[in-house]
Design a protein around this motif. Structure first.
Motif: not given
Length: 274
Positions: A233-257
């Motif tokens: 709330n002190r360091t990452r507040k914007w428009q009355n919400q706090v944020y940490f991390g980014q949502n993401a979408l993917h374009d292919q299937c596969g394997q991550l390691t």
């Protein structure tokens, strides 16, 4: 030159229960295989989470080739088929979405109700059920299981290091329930990423992750505290919400390691812009 790497992979088979750390995991059309495939609902068919029942944090999950295994203090382990025999259709509610799902078993319902001390049911999302992602941030072909809204959450190691420094604490990454953890970049570098590639899979990062009270719950004890929300709330507040991390979408299937190279393809204005 700094090399960015995928340093952590986490899967959460049952929404809001404890997750699993993996070295390598398949990526399907809905995200990591089996990630949030199951969900717990109440008698009104509304999803349940640690926001309402912090004790959910104490239920551990494990996956074998054939079974989902739940364990909790004072309970016998519960083993369920990873490919459930089709139960009856249940229309459930997750946030503003109405989602068709299927029941798992009366045994699972009773096990969870006994531990959580609340009537509840375990449901799963069959592969053929399509839950689209918010079109304001996604393509029409993007889909997700029972995650809050997006198939992936990305956090960098140094963002947590910076937050812990601000708090003068040492909270684990598990508090923030990411799917993908990235090393080798400055703190909050992910705020400006718009498109990245991990190994051969492309990701779009359309929206920062606003945080609720769940990171204030100790995953080992289910006890709640004030951090990290006080500091966010002190360091990452914007428009009355706090944020940490980014949502993401993917374009292919596969394997991550773990150890896969991460490449930044496109950057933009920081989200949140602070």
């Amino acid at each position: 030159m700094t090399h960015l790497l995928l340093s952590g992979i986490f899967i959460y088979p049952v929404k809001s229960l404890a997750g699993i750390s993996a070295n390598s995991w398949p990526v399907t059309g809905k995200g990591f295989q089996h990630d949030r495939k199951w969900m717990i609902i109440d008698n009104d068919r509304q999803f349940l989470s640690q926001r309402k029942l912090p004790k959910m944090a104490l239920i551990k999950t494990a996956l074998t080739d054939k079974n989902l295994i739940l364990s909790a203090p004072g309970m016998e382990n519960l083993s369920l088929p990873i490919e459930p025999v089709d139960g009856h259709i249940i229309n459930s509610t997750i946030w503003h979405d109405q989602c068709d799902a299927r029941s798992v078993s009366t045994e699972a319902d009773q096990w969870l109700s006994d531990f959580l001390r609340q009537d509840c049911r375990l449901i799963y999302q069959p592969d053929e059920v399509i839950r689209p992602v918010d079109p304001d941030y996604a393509k029409s072909t993007d889909k997700v299981a029972f995650s809050d809204g997006f198939p992936f959450l990305i956090i960098s190691e140094n963002s947590l290091t910076a937050l812990n420094h601000d708090m003068q604490l040492n909270l684990p990454m598990a508090r923030f329930r990411p799917n993908l953890v990235i090393s080798g970049c400055p703190a909050y570098a992910e705020d400006s990423w718009r498109e990245i590639t991990i190994d051969s899979i492309d990701f779009r990062l359309p929206k920062p992750c606003s945080r609720c009270a769940i990171p204030t719950i100790d995953p080992e004890t289910a006890q709640t505290g004030k951090e990290p929300l006080t500091t966010l709330n002190r360091t990452r507040k914007w428009q009355n919400q706090v944020y940490f991390g980014q949502n993401a979408l993917h374009d292919q299937c596969g394997q991550l390691t773990v150890g896969d190279a991460v490449h930044i393809k496109l950057t933009g204005v920081k989200q949140p812009p602070i």
